[in-house]
Design a protein around this motif. Sequence first.
Motif, PDB file in Angstrom:
ATOM      1  N   PHE A  18       0.832  -1.206   0.000  1.00 14.61           N
ATOM      2  CA  PHE A  18       0.000   0.000   0.000  1.00 14.61           C
ATOM      3  C   PHE A  18       0.862   1.250   0.000  1.00 14.61           C
ATOM      4  O   PHE A  18       0.610   2.187  -0.760  1.00 14.61           O
ATOM      5  N   LEU A  19       1.882   1.287   0.848  1.00 13.56           N
ATOM      6  CA  LEU A  19       2.730   2.473   0.926  1.00 13.56           C
ATOM      7  C   LEU A  19       3.430   2.731  -0.406  1.00 13.56           C
ATOM      8  O   LEU A  19       3.550   3.887  -0.841  1.00 13.56           O
ATOM      9  N   ALA A  20       3.875   1.693  -1.073  1.00  8.41           N
ATOM     10  CA  ALA A  20       4.500   1.855  -2.394  1.00  8.41           C
ATOM     11  C   ALA A  20       3.482   2.393  -3.398  1.00  8.41           C
ATOM     12  O   ALA A  20       3.798   3.295  -4.191  1.00  8.41           O
ATOM     13  N   LEU A  21       2.276   1.857  -3.358  1.00  9.36           N
ATOM     14  CA  LEU A  21       1.218   2.321  -4.263  1.00  9.36           C
ATOM     15  C   LEU A  21       0.896   3.793  -4.008  1.00  9.36           C
ATOM     16  O   LEU A  21       0.746   4.579  -4.940  1.00  9.36           O
ATOM     17  N   PHE A  22       0.795   4.167  -2.744  1.00 10.73           N
ATOM     18  CA  PHE A  22       0.517   5.563  -2.413  1.00 10.73           C
ATOM     19  C   PHE A  22       1.641   6.462  -2.921  1.00 10.73           C
ATOM     20  O   PHE A  22       1.382   7.504  -3.536  1.00 10.73           O
ATOM     21  N   GLN A  23       2.884   6.073  -2.681  1.00  8.86           N
ATOM     22  CA  GLN A  23       4.015   6.889  -3.125  1.00  8.86           C
ATOM     23  C   GLN A  23       4.034   7.040  -4.646  1.00  8.86           C
ATOM     24  O   GLN A  23       4.384   8.097  -5.156  1.00  8.86           O
ATOM     25  N   GLN A  24       3.646   6.004  -5.361  1.00  8.40           N
ATOM     26  CA  GLN A  24       3.641   6.048  -6.824  1.00  8.40           C
ATOM     27  C   GLN A  24       2.542   6.962  -7.367  1.00  8.40           C
ATOM     28  O   GLN A  24       2.701   7.515  -8.453  1.00  8.40           O
ATOM     29  N   SER A  25       1.454   7.101  -6.640  1.00  9.62           N
ATOM     30  CA  SER A  25       0.299   7.829  -7.178  1.00  9.62           C
ATOM     31  C   SER A  25       0.031   9.176  -6.517  1.00  9.62           C
ATOM     32  O   SER A  25      -0.748   9.979  -7.056  1.00  9.62           O
ATOM     33  N   GLU A  26       0.652   9.479  -5.393  1.00  8.42           N
ATOM     34  CA  GLU A  26       0.280  10.682  -4.645  1.00  8.42           C
ATOM     35  C   GLU A  26       0.457  11.966  -5.442  1.00  8.42           C
ATOM     36  O   GLU A  26      -0.400  12.862  -5.375  1.00  8.42           O
ATOM     37  N   ASN A  27       1.526  12.117  -6.193  1.00  6.33           N
ATOM     38  CA  ASN A  27       1.712  13.359  -6.956  1.00  6.33           C
ATOM     39  C   ASN A  27       0.712  13.472  -8.092  1.00  6.33           C
ATOM     40  O   ASN A  27       0.256  14.580  -8.404  1.00  6.33           O
ATOM     41  N   GLN A  28       0.348  12.353  -8.704  1.00  8.78           N
ATOM     42  CA  GLN A  28      -0.675  12.380  -9.751  1.00  8.78           C
ATOM     43  C   GLN A  28      -2.020  12.806  -9.170  1.00  8.78           C
ATOM     44  O   GLN A  28      -2.755  13.572  -9.792  1.00  8.78           O
ATOM     45  N   LEU A  62     -14.034  16.256  -6.954  1.00  8.84           N
ATOM     46  CA  LEU A  62     -13.740  14.972  -6.319  1.00  8.84           C
ATOM     47  C   LEU A  62     -14.358  13.843  -7.130  1.00  8.84           C
ATOM     48  O   LEU A  62     -13.711  12.831  -7.406  1.00  8.84           O
ATOM     49  N   ASN A  63     -15.604  14.013  -7.534  1.00 11.12           N
ATOM     50  CA  ASN A  63     -16.274  12.976  -8.318  1.00 11.12           C
ATOM     51  C   ASN A  63     -15.618  12.771  -9.677  1.00 11.12           C
ATOM     52  O   ASN A  63     -15.561  11.644 -10.180  1.00 11.12           O
ATOM     53  N   ALA A  64     -15.115  13.843 -10.280  1.00 13.69           N
ATOM     54  CA  ALA A  64     -14.399  13.709 -11.550  1.00 13.69           C
ATOM     55  C   ALA A  64     -13.143  12.864 -11.351  1.00 13.69           C
ATOM     56  O   ALA A  64     -12.826  11.999 -12.179  1.00 13.69           O
ATOM     57  N   TYR A  65     -12.430  13.087 -10.251  1.00 15.12           N
ATOM     58  CA  TYR A  65     -11.268  12.240  -9.928  1.00 15.12           C
ATOM     59  C   TYR A  65     -11.705  10.792  -9.743  1.00 15.12           C
ATOM     60  O   TYR A  65     -11.075   9.867 -10.260  1.00 15.12           O
ATOM     61  N   ARG A  66     -12.823  10.592  -9.037  1.00 19.92           N
ATOM     62  CA  ARG A  66     -13.290   9.229  -8.775  1.00 19.92           C
ATOM     63  C   ARG A  66     -13.730   8.504 -10.049  1.00 19.92           C
ATOM     64  O   ARG A  66     -13.800   7.290 -10.077  1.00 19.92           O
ATOM     65  N   LYS A  67     -13.989   9.268 -11.133  1.00 18.87           N
ATOM     66  CA  LYS A  67     -14.345   8.680 -12.429  1.00 18.87           C
ATOM     67  C   LYS A  67     -13.146   8.606 -13.374  1.00 18.87           C
ATOM     68  O   LYS A  67     -13.287   8.147 -14.506  1.00 18.87           O
ATOM     69  N   SER A  68     -11.976   9.047 -12.916  1.00 22.29           N
ATOM     70  CA  SER A  68     -10.797   9.120 -13.774  1.00 22.29           C
ATOM     71  C   SER A  68     -10.117   7.765 -13.949  1.00 22.29           C
ATOM     72  O   SER A  68     -10.311   6.835 -13.159  1.00 22.29           O
ATOM     73  N   ALA A  69      -9.289   7.683 -14.973  1.00 20.19           N
ATOM     74  CA  ALA A  69      -8.497   6.474 -15.213  1.00 20.19           C
ATOM     75  C   ALA A  69      -7.537   6.225 -14.051  1.00 20.19           C
ATOM     76  O   ALA A  69      -7.319   5.072 -13.657  1.00 20.19           O
ATOM     77  N   LEU A  70      -6.977   7.296 -13.481  1.00 19.61           N
ATOM     78  CA  LEU A  70      -6.060   7.149 -12.342  1.00 19.61           C
ATOM     79  C   LEU A  70      -6.761   6.461 -11.180  1.00 19.61           C
ATOM     80  O   LEU A  70      -6.245   5.485 -10.620  1.00 19.61           O
ATOM     81  N   PHE A  71      -7.937   6.951 -10.802  1.00 16.99           N
ATOM     82  CA  PHE A  71      -8.685   6.325  -9.706  1.00 16.99           C
ATOM     83  C   PHE A  71      -9.019   4.875 -10.060  1.00 16.99           C
ATOM     84  O   PHE A  71      -8.950   3.988  -9.198  1.00 16.99           O
ATOM     85  N   GLY A  72      -9.346   4.634 -11.330  1.00 16.08           N
ATOM     86  CA  GLY A  72      -9.671   3.284 -11.788  1.00 16.08           C
ATOM     87  C   GLY A  72      -8.521   2.309 -11.658  1.00 16.08           C
ATOM     88  O   GLY A  72      -8.740   1.090 -11.594  1.00 16.08           O
ATOM     89  N   GLN A  73      -7.303   2.818 -11.588  1.00 15.95           N
ATOM     90  CA  GLN A  73      -6.136   1.971 -11.359  1.00 15.95           C
ATOM     91  C   GLN A  73      -5.798   1.860  -9.873  1.00 15.95           C
ATOM     92  O   GLN A  73      -5.545   0.774  -9.366  1.00 15.95           O
ATOM     93  N   VAL A  74      -5.797   3.015  -9.198  1.00 11.57           N
ATOM     94  CA  VAL A  74      -5.330   3.071  -7.809  1.00 11.57           C
ATOM     95  C   VAL A  74      -6.307   2.418  -6.838  1.00 11.57           C
ATOM     96  O   VAL A  74      -5.904   1.643  -5.965  1.00 11.57           O
ATOM     97  N   TRP A  75      -7.589   2.712  -6.969  1.00 10.95           N
ATOM     98  CA  TRP A  75      -8.547   2.227  -5.975  1.00 10.95           C
ATOM     99  C   TRP A  75      -8.688   0.701  -5.990  1.00 10.95           C
ATOM    100  O   TRP A  75      -8.621   0.087  -4.921  1.00 10.95           O
ATOM    101  N   PRO A  76      -8.860   0.034  -7.126  1.00 14.76           N
ATOM    102  CA  PRO A  76      -8.945  -1.432  -7.092  1.00 14.76           C
ATOM    103  C   PRO A  76      -7.673  -2.083  -6.525  1.00 14.76           C
ATOM    104  O   PRO A  76      -7.758  -3.067  -5.779  1.00 14.76           O
ATOM    105  N   ALA A  77      -6.503  -1.520  -6.854  1.00  7.90           N
ATOM    106  CA  ALA A  77      -5.254  -2.072  -6.319  1.00  7.90           C
ATOM    107  C   ALA A  77      -5.185  -1.892  -4.805  1.00  7.90           C
ATOM    108  O   ALA A  77      -4.698  -2.767  -4.081  1.00  7.90           O
ATOM    109  N   THR A  78      -5.692  -0.754  -4.316  1.00  6.09           N
ATOM    110  CA  THR A  78      -5.705  -0.494  -2.875  1.00  6.09           C
ATOM    111  C   THR A  78      -6.701  -1.408  -2.174  1.00  6.09           C
ATOM    112  O   THR A  78      -6.390  -2.007  -1.133  1.00  6.09           O
ATOM    113  N   LYS A  79      -7.902  -1.528  -2.730  1.00 10.48           N
ATOM    114  CA  LYS A  79      -8.945  -2.363  -2.119  1.00 10.48           C
ATOM    115  C   LYS A  79      -8.497  -3.810  -1.964  1.00 10.48           C
ATOM    116  O   LYS A  79      -8.897  -4.485  -1.015  1.00 10.48           O
ATOM    117  N   ALA A  80      -7.679  -4.279  -2.863  1.00 12.37           N
ATOM    118  CA  ALA A  80      -7.207  -5.673  -2.797  1.00 12.37           C
ATOM    119  C   ALA A  80      -6.349  -5.928  -1.559  1.00 12.37           C
ATOM    120  O   ALA A  80      -6.147  -7.083  -1.178  1.00 12.37           O
TER     121      ALA A  80
END
Length: 104
Positions: A18-28, A62-80
């Motif tokens: 999780f920490l690696a995933l957060f570090q990879q995506s936080e600036n985006q 916020l909702n636009a981010y939640r519909k973005s491709a970035l969220f579509g990658q980060v959130w499923p990986a985090t939920k796992a």
Amino acid sequence: MLIRIVRMTFHPERIPEFLALFQQSENQIRNMPGCRFLELWQDIHEPTVYCTHSHWDSEDQLNAYRKSALFGQVWPATKALFAGPPLAFSVQPATLPPHSAPAL
């Protein structure tokens, strides 16, 4: 302004992922339109509990981010990596009535 808090509980052995995933995506995430602030918190008594704390110009952004491709990658990986369901909520600073001095 909208403040978004997302509380997540992880399997202890999955925290490094999780920490690696957060570090990879936080600036985006910080560079998404409307995102003004993002930080990661860790509970001091429950070390497997983390929270993201973010500020957004509006709920629409916020909702636009939640519909973005970035969220579509980060959130499923985090939920796992979760050990339990997340808790997410949006808040704003409270408006208090003017304080009046007591009558003398």
